[in-house]
Motif scaffolding. Structure first.
Motif, PDB file in Angstrom:
ATOM      1  N   HIS A 122       2.397  -2.299  -0.266  1.00  0.00           N
ATOM      2  CA  HIS A 122       2.150  -3.558   0.448  1.00  0.00           C
ATOM      3  C   HIS A 122       0.732  -3.593   1.019  1.00  0.00           C
ATOM      4  O   HIS A 122       0.079  -2.557   1.102  1.00  0.00           O
ATOM      5  CB  HIS A 122       3.076  -3.674   1.673  1.00  0.00           C
ATOM      6  CG  HIS A 122       4.529  -3.525   1.389  1.00  0.00           C
ATOM      7  ND1 HIS A 122       5.376  -4.598   1.314  1.00  0.00           N
ATOM      8  CD2 HIS A 122       5.309  -2.427   1.210  1.00  0.00           C
ATOM      9  CE1 HIS A 122       6.625  -4.169   1.101  1.00  0.00           C
ATOM     10  NE2 HIS A 122       6.605  -2.858   1.028  1.00  0.00           N
TER      11      HIS A 122
ATOM     12  N   HIS B  11      10.608  -3.127   5.165  1.00  0.00           N
ATOM     13  CA  HIS B  11       9.383  -3.448   4.419  1.00  0.00           C
ATOM     14  C   HIS B  11       9.620  -4.316   3.184  1.00  0.00           C
ATOM     15  O   HIS B  11       8.812  -5.156   2.840  1.00  0.00           O
ATOM     16  CB  HIS B  11       8.640  -2.158   4.026  1.00  0.00           C
ATOM     17  CG  HIS B  11       9.336  -1.351   2.974  1.00  0.00           C
ATOM     18  ND1 HIS B  11       9.013  -1.448   1.638  1.00  0.00           N
ATOM     19  CD2 HIS B  11      10.334  -0.428   3.034  1.00  0.00           C
ATOM     20  CE1 HIS B  11       9.785  -0.617   0.933  1.00  0.00           C
ATOM     21  NE2 HIS B  11      10.596   0.013   1.760  1.00  0.00           N
TER      22      HIS B  11
ATOM     23  N   GLU C 173       2.459   0.586   3.620  1.00  0.00           N
ATOM     24  CA  GLU C 173       1.633  -0.559   4.011  1.00  0.00           C
ATOM     25  C   GLU C 173       0.177  -0.120   4.006  1.00  0.00           C
ATOM     26  O   GLU C 173      -0.196   0.840   4.685  1.00  0.00           O
ATOM     27  CB  GLU C 173       2.006  -1.032   5.426  1.00  0.00           C
ATOM     28  CG  GLU C 173       3.312  -1.823   5.504  1.00  0.00           C
ATOM     29  CD  GLU C 173       3.186  -3.276   5.023  1.00  0.00           C
ATOM     30  OE1 GLU C 173       2.068  -3.709   4.676  1.00  0.00           O
ATOM     31  OE2 GLU C 173       4.218  -3.966   4.988  1.00  0.00           O
TER      32      GLU C 173
ATOM     33  N   HIS D 206       5.012  -5.221  -3.696  1.00  0.00           N
ATOM     34  CA  HIS D 206       5.945  -6.170  -3.067  1.00  0.00           C
ATOM     35  C   HIS D 206       5.992  -7.465  -3.879  1.00  0.00           C
ATOM     36  O   HIS D 206       7.032  -8.105  -4.012  1.00  0.00           O
ATOM     37  CB  HIS D 206       5.495  -6.443  -1.630  1.00  0.00           C
ATOM     38  CG  HIS D 206       6.589  -6.936  -0.739  1.00  0.00           C
ATOM     39  ND1 HIS D 206       6.342  -7.410   0.532  1.00  0.00           N
ATOM     40  CD2 HIS D 206       7.933  -7.042  -0.924  1.00  0.00           C
ATOM     41  CE1 HIS D 206       7.506  -7.778   1.074  1.00  0.00           C
ATOM     42  NE2 HIS D 206       8.478  -7.560   0.224  1.00  0.00           N
TER      43      HIS D 206
ATOM     44  N   ASP E 230       1.487  -9.464  -1.988  1.00  0.00           N
ATOM     45  CA  ASP E 230       0.886  -8.164  -1.723  1.00  0.00           C
ATOM     46  C   ASP E 230       1.356  -7.084  -2.703  1.00  0.00           C
ATOM     47  O   ASP E 230       2.504  -7.123  -3.153  1.00  0.00           O
ATOM     48  CB  ASP E 230       1.144  -7.736  -0.275  1.00  0.00           C
ATOM     49  CG  ASP E 230       2.640  -7.608   0.076  1.00  0.00           C
ATOM     50  OD1 ASP E 230       3.437  -8.429  -0.411  1.00  0.00           O
ATOM     51  OD2 ASP E 230       2.988  -6.688   0.843  1.00  0.00           O
TER      52      ASP E 230
END
Ligand SMILES: [Zn+2]
Length: 255
Positions: free
Chosen positions: A47, A93, A129, A169, A178
């Motif tokens: 992400h 997430h 992330e 993602h 993303d």
């Protein structure tokens, strides 16, 4: 093998791949397991945060926010390539995604378009992330891309997966964009190449001594812990920890 790694194994595998990790709070026990299942795990999801700044991004991913409690992933990948561990277990997430995509990930074949949101992704994916504004302009430094490659390879190796088990993602949930700024195809290509070599290879494992350096200062800046100077001394066969001179090349242990 789709049983999630233990937290201890997880960090061990990341380190073995040459990933620089930083642990935050009680990350090993910080999760959303009381809200639903964690595992079987089938892949890794990448992400971008839509934030800038390491400290605030890490804090946000650890704590989450009122609408979405943390952890928001397992690791936050900073621009300098350091991976900040913020949670382990079920994390908020992935959200709901496409069961056809999950099946393709499990079978490690080409991904279909993600046009359904019917499957709990937080159960099935490790999540990372990456700190980036996601505006298509914010750069992705080489160190950060390398860290994405390494964390993904580390987990694939641990589970016996190929690079096809790593998705973005945007490939999971309709409407997500993303990560933006590189393609997942190019990242999978890198991961696939890395998986053909030994863990931890290709990372910077040497250091050229600079003026004023001591083994302690090198250990502190390069390994994150000055007390690890003894490992550098041992690795380089140094008898006296102080006998280093500028220009000297030192091997460094893995972080
Ligand atoms: Zn995302």
């Amino acid at each position: 093998m789709a049983t999630p790694l233990s937290a201890a194994k997880f960090i061990e595998k990341l380190r073995a791949e040459g990933v620089k990790v930083q642990e935050h709070g009680d990350w090993r026990n910080h999760n959303r397991n009381h809200k639903g299942p964690w595992g079987p795990v089938n892949g890794v999801m990448i992400h971008h945060t839509v934030t800038s700044g390491t400290d605030s991004s890490v804090k946000l991913c650890y704590d989450g926010h009122s609408a979405l409690p943390g952890p928001l992933c397992h690791g936050v990948i900073a621009k300098d390539g350091v991976v900040h561990l913020v949670g382990y277990g079920r994390a908020n997430h992935a959200g709901l995604g496409d069961d056809d995509v999950l099946r393709a990930v499990i079978d490690e074949r080409d991904l279909p378009a993600d046009n359904e949101a019917n499957t709990d992704g937080n159960r099935h994916f490790y999540g990372f992330e990456c700190i980036n504004l996601g505006d298509g302009k914010d750069p992705w430094p080489a160190a950060q891309l390398e860290a994405i490659e390494k964390v993904s390879a580390a987990i694939c190796r641990a589970h016996g997966w190929t690079e096809r088990s790593v998705i973005g993602h945007l490939e999971w949930q309709p409407g997500k964009v993303d990560p933006r700024g590189f393609t997942m195809a190019s990242m999978r290509d890198r991961i696939g190449k890395r998986l053909k070599s030994k863990p931890g290879s290709g990372s910077s494992t040497t250091y050229t001594v600079g003026k004023g350096d001591t083994l302690w200062s090198i250990a502190a800046s390069k390994l994150g812990d000055g007390n690890r100077y003894k490992e550098i001394a041992k690795l380089n066969g140094l008898r006296d920890a102080d006998t280093i001179v500028p220009g000297q090349e030192l091997k460094l242990p893995r972080k």
